[in-house]
Design an enzyme around this catalytic site. Structure first.
Site, short mmCIF file in Angstrom:
data_model
loop_
_atom_site.label_atom_id
_atom_site.label_comp_id
_atom_site.label_asym_id
_atom_site.label_seq_id
_atom_site.Cartn_x
_atom_site.Cartn_y
_atom_site.Cartn_z
N HIS A 115 8.89 4.58 -7.66
CA HIS A 115 8.01 3.39 -7.44
C HIS A 115 8.66 1.70 -8.22
O HIS A 115 8.99 1.29 -7.73
CB HIS A 115 6.76 3.60 -8.37
N ASN A 153 -1.43 6.30 0.74
CA ASN A 153 -0.25 6.22 0.81
C ASN A 153 0.32 7.52 1.60
O ASN A 153 0.89 8.18 0.36
CB ASN A 153 0.69 5.94 -0.01
#
Length: 509
Positions: A378, A347
């Site tokens: 998140h 990521n």
């Protein structure tokens, strides 16, 4: 048996419902994949027929934005309006508050609005439904909004000598128009799965000024002279990435169900399986969860490349690089020999965002602050917070190990190979141990797993972090800056000494 009908408002268009039933996948996942495939085809058309040499930036902005909104509506229905609300609110803050404080307000509002949507989706609607949802694109939009406002603050409020070299490159010298702003946030190439990119890179792509995009590329004059400033065709790179997508998808569909993560907390499994076998199974079960991310992120990268976005100059041998906005390096992930190496290649654009928005700017304990921001970004599942809190301890221990132990193994290639093998195994187990709550989502199952391991990794990492000394970050940076300042002086003294010695020898002669 009657089947439950899912409301189109939750999953977007129901046009593909028959396909969803045939292949036995949730409709929102089918919509997502089909939209990404259409985005890939559209990207080729966008590059060929709306090339900067053939049309104006205004047309490219309008088309990219409208297509993005259409794909969002198809996938998420009217929940896609949250994208407009979040972007509109923060643009209003940017205009009304000015460049001095807007980055702080926009960070709070964008992250707060994202958190509100995540909390309502988890605790009001469908707790535990881990599939495509409208907060996924909002996570990417939040990154773009906050990155943009910090870069505007750097370019229009701070003095140039206060900026790091990377901040100088990314700094924005003027406010974007409303069209540019929505195009950056909601273009069809990145609306569904990102990745995040800098505003300057995106505008350079729209306007056709590639020289601004090669900020990470250090090419020599020969390479630049041979290739000039023209972008090569991305077709070969797109085909390569699509092949990676296909392989990743096949691995995920065929292997994932063989090694379910939930078996790690099964009572019979824990009671009857030797610990070494539990370690091996943990590695295999977490290994099989990664291909779905490889598929989504590599496909998103291929879409951007197909549109002509992502060219990052040339390598030293003249090969084109299409990794400007790539989100992962699979081989570096699977063979990572340190926790940091794994995170640096997983990521990637989110890691860049966390570094630029939080780590480089937080005056106190930036590591902990960065992990906490990452957990908030998140989502609202408790497992995310357990993962990132564990990640803080593991990061500190890995840093202490690297600073104190690694230098003793660099004396010979064989010693370094032994060190790499041991640290690879340790890194993979530490990553799996850390990420289990991220997959299980809930506190109960996550704590059951950690108890079955007697919190051994937590305890070991705390002991390592306490026992092995590591200089604080501000002292390391101070030492590096001092070395940079002293280097010219030492070089000058060395040259002066050399000249003096030469003069003395000349006189003696």
């Amino acid at each position: 048996m009657a089947t439950e009908t899912v409301s189109p408002a939750c999953t977007g268009s129901s046009l593909l419902q028959p396909i969803s039933e045939i292949i036995n996948l949730p409709l929102d996942q089918v919509n997502f994949v089909v939209c990404q495939l259409f985005a890939l085809l559209t990207a080729f058309w966008f590059r060929l027929y709306l090339h900067p040499s053939k049309t104006s930036p205004f047309v490219r902005h309008v088309v990219a934005t409208l297509l993005g909104f259409y794909f969002a509506l198809f996938c998420f229905g009217w929940y896609a309006l949250h994208f407009l609300v979040q972007s509109g609110l923060t643009y209003g803050i940017m205009i009304l508050t000015g460049v001095e404080h807007m980055h702080k307000y926009c960070l709070v509002v964008a992250l707060g609005y994202l958190s509100f949507c995540q909390i309502t989706r988890v605790y009001v609607f469908d707790y535990g439904m881990y599939s495509a949802d409208f907060t996924g694109p909002m996570m990417v939009i939040t990154q773009k909004i906050t990155s943009l406002t910090f870069e505007i603050h750097d370019g229009m409020c701070r003095k140039e000598e206060q900026l790091t070299p990377n901040q100088k490159i990314l700094a924005i010298k003027r406010m974007p128009s409303l069209l540019e702003y929505f195009s950056y946030n909601c273009n069809f190439m990145g609306i569904l799965a990102g990745p995040t990119c800098s505003y300057n890179d995106y505008i350079a792509f729209i306007e056709g000024t590639p020289c601004r995009r090669h900020r990470d590329q250090q090419t020599n004059g020969k390479a630049n002279g041979r290739h000039k400033q023209t972008d090569p065709s991305p077709n070969i790179e797109v085909v390569r990435k699509l092949a990676t997508c296909f392989f990743s998808l096949m691995v995920f569909l065929s292997v994932c169900k063989v090694f379910p993560v939930e078996r790690n907390i099964d009572d019979d499994f824990i009671a009857t399986t030797p610990f070494y076998a539990q370690v091996v199974y943990l590695y295999l079960s977490m290994l099989t969860t990664r291909p779905k991310y490889y598929f989504v992120w590599t496909l998103a990268d291929a879409i951007n490349n197909a549109a002509g976005f992502g060219f990052n100059g040339y390598t030293s041998d003249g090969s084109p690089r299409w990794d400007l906005i790539s989100n992962l390096r699979i081989m570096d992930i699977e063979f990572a020999t340190s926790f940091k190496m794994f995170l640096d290649n997983w990521n990637i654009q989110t890691a860049h965002w966390l570094k630029r928005v939080c780590y480089e700017r937080c005056p106190y304990n930036p590591t902990a602050a960065t992990f906490i921001l990452s957990a908030m970004w998140h989502g609202a599942y408790p497992g995310y917070y357990l993962t990132f809190l564990t990640g803080i301890v593991v990061t500190l221990a890995a840093r202490a190990m690297r600073h104190n132990v690694r230098p003793h193994f660099l004396g010979s290639p064989s010693h370094k190979l032994v060190y790499d093998v041991i640290t690879w195994a340790g890194t993979q187990i530490a990553i799996c141990y850390t990420v289990v709550p991220f997959v299980l989502l809930s506190v109960g199952p996550s704590m059951k797993f950690y108890r079955s391991w007697y919190f051994s990794v937590h305890i070991g990492c705390v002991l390592l972090a306490v026992a092995l000394p590591v200089k604080p970050r501000h002292l390391r940076l101070k030492g590096q800056q001092k070395g940079l300042h002293l280097a010219p002086i030492l070089s000058h003294l060395d040259s002066t000494s050399t000249d003096s010695n030469c003069n003395q020898k000349t006189k003696a002669t």
